[in-house]
Enzyme design. Structure first.
Site, PDB file in Angstrom:
ATOM      1  N   ASP A 154       0.810  -1.214   0.000  1.00 45.66           N
ATOM      2  CA  ASP A 154       0.000   0.000   0.000  1.00 45.66           C
ATOM      3  C   ASP A 154       0.848   1.271   0.000  1.00 45.66           C
ATOM      4  O   ASP A 154       0.398   2.325   0.427  1.00 45.66           O
ATOM      5  CB  ASP A 154      -0.944  -0.012   1.219  1.00 45.66           C
ATOM      6  N   CYS A 209     -19.138 -11.554 -10.014  1.00 48.73           N
ATOM      7  CA  CYS A 209     -20.119 -10.557  -9.572  1.00 48.73           C
ATOM      8  C   CYS A 209     -21.463 -10.768 -10.262  1.00 48.73           C
ATOM      9  O   CYS A 209     -22.524 -10.559  -9.658  1.00 48.73           O
ATOM     10  CB  CYS A 209     -19.615  -9.141  -9.863  1.00 48.73           C
ATOM     11  N   CYS A 215     -23.384  -4.248  -3.359  1.00 50.43           N
ATOM     12  CA  CYS A 215     -22.460  -3.211  -2.890  1.00 50.43           C
ATOM     13  C   CYS A 215     -22.912  -1.824  -3.352  1.00 50.43           C
ATOM     14  O   CYS A 215     -22.867  -0.856  -2.581  1.00 50.43           O
ATOM     15  CB  CYS A 215     -21.036  -3.506  -3.356  1.00 50.43           C
ATOM     16  N   CYS A 219     -24.092   1.165  -0.519  1.00 51.63           N
ATOM     17  CA  CYS A 219     -23.191   2.293  -0.252  1.00 51.63           C
ATOM     18  C   CYS A 219     -23.995   3.555   0.086  1.00 51.63           C
ATOM     19  O   CYS A 219     -24.749   4.050  -0.751  1.00 51.63           O
ATOM     20  CB  CYS A 219     -22.295   2.551  -1.455  1.00 51.63           C
ATOM     21  N   CYS A 235     -16.329   8.705  -0.834  1.00 53.26           N
ATOM     22  CA  CYS A 235     -16.091   7.437  -0.136  1.00 53.26           C
ATOM     23  C   CYS A 235     -15.846   7.669   1.358  1.00 53.26           C
ATOM     24  O   CYS A 235     -15.010   8.482   1.745  1.00 53.26           O
ATOM     25  CB  CYS A 235     -14.896   6.727  -0.757  1.00 53.26           C
ATOM     26  N   CYS A 262     -14.333   2.089   6.345  1.00 49.72           N
ATOM     27  CA  CYS A 262     -15.714   1.634   6.129  1.00 49.72           C
ATOM     28  C   CYS A 262     -15.662   0.222   5.546  1.00 49.72           C
ATOM     29  O   CYS A 262     -14.811  -0.076   4.708  1.00 49.72           O
ATOM     30  CB  CYS A 262     -16.437   2.579   5.177  1.00 49.72           C
ATOM     31  N   CYS A 269     -21.257  -8.106   0.491  1.00 46.68           N
ATOM     32  CA  CYS A 269     -20.833  -8.940  -0.641  1.00 46.68           C
ATOM     33  C   CYS A 269     -21.049 -10.423  -0.304  1.00 46.68           C
ATOM     34  O   CYS A 269     -20.574 -10.892   0.731  1.00 46.68           O
ATOM     35  CB  CYS A 269     -19.363  -8.678  -0.960  1.00 46.68           C
TER      36      CYS A 269
END
Length: 270
Positions: A154, A209, A215, A219, A235, A262, A269
């Site tokens: 990351d 998917c 999802c 949201c 987001c 979050c 999912c």
């Protein structure tokens, strides 16, 4: 005779590469990485999606992602490590949160804040680097020389989800997370660019998917975009971690009692 000798030499080299790859994967798993795959340093095939995402301003205040240097490096891993011949992609599974307690949007129990599941354990920036270094040391011990390398978790200018999909670790879901058919999406990605040739894995080509839109429907801020990217401006994870300053007025009630990150698009999912 010369042709036969060359063929034997090629076969021996292939076997050696296969054995080295197998040994490295076993060591990565010993270091605690549950998902392991190998890909090549070829430029990402979906770089245009990333470029459009940046040009639309969906990266919000994360300006470092839009610099020319960052764009170039994400477009070609060999600009990060010129000697790169292989990329080892790794997935570190963390504990999924308990099923969420249904609450109206914007409401929460008084004095209670919610934190994303990955942040409820030790900081992965502290946990994973020693393990990545250990893998590099193992590789160098196997080959008998210093191997050019760069590793990130990351922190590097790489399109790691696409590389992970190319290494067979899963597919990019509609919520933009990488999803493994058994491990789901509750795992952290890390990668090691290596100046040694390994046997690449087949890419993960299935898209599980299907017609599911859980999802997108769940949201609160409608930040999930049709091309499987996220509008960071909306987001909750971005707003509660990266964003500096006050939340936009229209999003304040939708953030609810999330105070760091979050999990909503992952929790719903299937």
């Amino acid at each position: 005779m010369i042709i036969a000798s060359n063929r034997r030499g090629i076969i021996a080299a292939m076997l050696a590469k296969t054995e080295l790859t197998r040994a490295i994967k076993a060591e990565a798993q010993r270091q605690g990485f549950h998902l392991v795959g190998v890909t090549t340093p070829e430029p990402p095939a979906h770089l245009d999606v990333y470029a459009r995402w940046l040009d639309a301003g969906y990266h919000a205040g994360m300006d470092w992602m839009a610099s020319e240097r960052a764009r170039q490096r994400r477009a070609d891993p060999r600009l990060i490590l010129p000697e790169c011949e292989s990329i080892l992609m790794l997935g570190f599974v963390y504990e999924a949160p308990s099923p969420p307690t249904p609450l109206p949007v914007g409401e929460g129990r008084r004095g209670e804040g919610k934190i994303a599941a990955y942040a409820q354990e030790q900081d992965y920036h502290d946990v994973l680097p020693p393990r990545l270094r250990a893998i590099v040391e193992f590789i160098e011990a196997q080959v008998g020389y210093s191997v050019p390398n760069r590793w990130y978790t990351d922190t590097g200018p790489v399109l790691e989800r696409e590389l992970a999909q190319r290494a067979g670790l899963g597919w990019v879901g509609k919520n933009s997370n990488l999803i493994h058919p058994k491990a789901g999406s509750y795992f952290l990605l890390a990668e090691i660019l290596l100046g040694v040739e390994l046997t690449p894995d087949a890419p993960f080509l299935q898209d599980h998917c299907g017609t599911c839109t859980r999802c997108l429907d769940a949201c609160p801020t409608a930040c999930i975009l049709p091309d499987r990217t996220i509008d960071a401006n909306r987001c909750i994870s971005y707003l509660t971690i990266e964003h500096k300053g006050a939340f936009p007025q229209d999003l304040r009630p939708k953030v609810g009692n999330w105070i760091f990150g979050c999990d909503i698009c992952q929790q719903v999912c299937p």
